[in-house]
Motif scaffolding. Sequence first.
Motif, PDB file in Angstrom:
ATOM      1  N   THR A  32      20.608 -40.741 -41.170  1.00  0.00           N
ATOM      2  CA  THR A  32      20.359 -40.315 -39.784  1.00  0.00           C
ATOM      3  C   THR A  32      21.397 -40.961 -38.881  1.00  0.00           C
ATOM      4  O   THR A  32      21.776 -42.121 -39.080  1.00  0.00           O
ATOM      5  CB  THR A  32      18.957 -40.749 -39.320  1.00  0.00           C
ATOM      6  OG1 THR A  32      17.987 -40.183 -40.199  1.00  0.00           O
ATOM      7  CG2 THR A  32      18.681 -40.276 -37.895  1.00  0.00           C
TER       8      THR A  32
ATOM      9  N   TYR B 111      16.862 -31.126 -40.757  1.00  0.00           N
ATOM     10  CA  TYR B 111      17.843 -31.117 -41.847  1.00  0.00           C
ATOM     11  C   TYR B 111      18.433 -29.733 -42.058  1.00  0.00           C
ATOM     12  O   TYR B 111      19.343 -29.548 -42.873  1.00  0.00           O
ATOM     13  CB  TYR B 111      17.200 -31.608 -43.140  1.00  0.00           C
ATOM     14  CG  TYR B 111      16.899 -33.096 -43.117  1.00  0.00           C
ATOM     15  CD1 TYR B 111      17.902 -34.012 -43.394  1.00  0.00           C
ATOM     16  CD2 TYR B 111      15.621 -33.565 -42.827  1.00  0.00           C
ATOM     17  CE1 TYR B 111      17.628 -35.378 -43.373  1.00  0.00           C
ATOM     18  CE2 TYR B 111      15.344 -34.907 -42.795  1.00  0.00           C
ATOM     19  CZ  TYR B 111      16.353 -35.821 -43.065  1.00  0.00           C
ATOM     20  OH  TYR B 111      16.108 -37.172 -43.053  1.00  0.00           O
TER      21      TYR B 111
ATOM     22  N   TYR C 154      20.724 -41.942 -32.457  1.00  0.00           N
ATOM     23  CA  TYR C 154      19.305 -41.768 -32.134  1.00  0.00           C
ATOM     24  C   TYR C 154      18.622 -43.133 -31.980  1.00  0.00           C
ATOM     25  O   TYR C 154      17.802 -43.329 -31.073  1.00  0.00           O
ATOM     26  CB  TYR C 154      18.616 -40.953 -33.225  1.00  0.00           C
ATOM     27  CG  TYR C 154      19.056 -39.512 -33.240  1.00  0.00           C
ATOM     28  CD1 TYR C 154      18.657 -38.637 -32.234  1.00  0.00           C
ATOM     29  CD2 TYR C 154      19.858 -39.029 -34.260  1.00  0.00           C
ATOM     30  CE1 TYR C 154      19.062 -37.311 -32.248  1.00  0.00           C
ATOM     31  CE2 TYR C 154      20.273 -37.705 -34.290  1.00  0.00           C
ATOM     32  CZ  TYR C 154      19.882 -36.851 -33.273  1.00  0.00           C
ATOM     33  OH  TYR C 154      20.296 -35.553 -33.278  1.00  0.00           O
TER      34      TYR C 154
ATOM     35  N   PHE D 209      20.871 -35.387 -38.921  1.00  0.00           N
ATOM     36  CA  PHE D 209      19.959 -35.662 -40.033  1.00  0.00           C
ATOM     37  C   PHE D 209      20.527 -34.952 -41.268  1.00  0.00           C
ATOM     38  O   PHE D 209      20.593 -33.715 -41.313  1.00  0.00           O
ATOM     39  CB  PHE D 209      18.551 -35.148 -39.721  1.00  0.00           C
ATOM     40  CG  PHE D 209      17.857 -35.928 -38.627  1.00  0.00           C
ATOM     41  CD1 PHE D 209      16.945 -36.920 -38.957  1.00  0.00           C
ATOM     42  CD2 PHE D 209      18.124 -35.677 -37.295  1.00  0.00           C
ATOM     43  CE1 PHE D 209      16.308 -37.643 -37.958  1.00  0.00           C
ATOM     44  CE2 PHE D 209      17.496 -36.399 -36.299  1.00  0.00           C
ATOM     45  CZ  PHE D 209      16.594 -37.396 -36.631  1.00  0.00           C
TER      46      PHE D 209
END
Length: 451
Positions: free
Chosen positions: A149, A74, A153, A81
């Motif tokens: 997110t 983060y 991913y 993120f």
Amino acid sequence: MIRSLKTRLITVATIWIAIAVIVSGFLLSRVTREFLVGQFYDELYVHLDELQGLMEYDDKGQFSLQRPLSDPRYLKPLSGFYWEIQKGGHILARSSSLEGPKLNVPNDDGADAQVHTHRINGPTGELLVAERLRWLDSTRDPLRIIIGTDKRYLDGELQKFNKVLTWSLGAFALSMIGAAVLLLLYAMAPFGQLRAALARLRNSGAPQVSGAFPEEVQPLIDDLNNLLTASGEQILRARAQAGNIAHGLKTPLAVLVDEARQLGESGAEHSAGIIREQCRRMQNQIDYQIARARAAVGRSRPVAASSLGDTAEQVVRALGRLHIERGLKIENCVPANLMVACEAQDLNEMLANLVDNACKHARTEVVIRAEGSAAPGFVSVSVEDDGPGLPPEAWDVVFKIGAQWTSQPGDGSGLGLPIVRDLVQLYGGDITLGRSPLGGLLVTVQIPSAH
């Protein structure tokens, strides 16, 4: 339409395994996707709880975090993120990884403190977002705690799983197809043994099919052997009856011929000639029908493979000695290893009739040849001579029982070609007449080849 039972079973097994593997792969991929989505949201919920626990909001309305989130992703710019805290459409705080305009999260219909999930467009692609509302005072606008997110991913993990799944299921499908093929080949092996046993039956003349077969196939073998035994007994009875008929008619015919001789001596030559001619015709018919019956009965059992070369050599040697005084040359051009699907006795009778007929009309030379036929599965056998031959109009006449071409009469009975024709046709072949390059008659017969 696929006629091979083995190919049918292998094809059906392959299609069924392929369908089962494809459906299984689709279901596994879908279940795994749902599992990964759940895992991603569970991680978001944990980070959302952590973010909410780190929030500080003093009496002056100042907002702060006690410390950064424990996940360093983060902190990295545009890492995928992100978190953001909004109030009244304004950004109060956001992660170091987030750049650009605020996250455009749709307003939910309900106004509660439960977690809500969304999919929105983020700075680096589609985001999976978890959001919770929190009221810190009595003001109308709550705090909107948002954490998300990148979906890429999730897609990357799913792509890795699908790749491994595809290779695994592909290898599994190939192993199952290979196992099915081996199983079917093993299960169909008794049919190959049965075919080999039938081939031995044809080639060796054994009375029954022998060999070790599975319990499911053995009853069929037993029934087949019983049928062969019954057929053999019928053949023996039929041949015995044919011999009895010939023997029983021989004495009456001899009596009639003797009576014709006595009539001739007494001056009734015309009547005697009529009786002798009718006796000759009766004898021809008897010989022809007995030969035809014997051949037809022989075809009711499995046909044995016979050597065309050996039979031709035997016929040539026998007839060569018979016509040795004429200095006749009989040339055998049949390959020694050529096999045909014909009883040895029937094959000998066909060749003997053809070669003997050619020898009777030849001047100096008779040739017998054999080669592959234009009809698949047949062998073409030709017998030719250098005699006067026959005109085309005689080619149909000579196939009639007891008939001879009057312009070139021979000393035979007129049964040779009719018997050969019937024997050849009983085996599914054919016979034709033509003009030989040697100048005489060319007789060509098609006989099934032995595989």
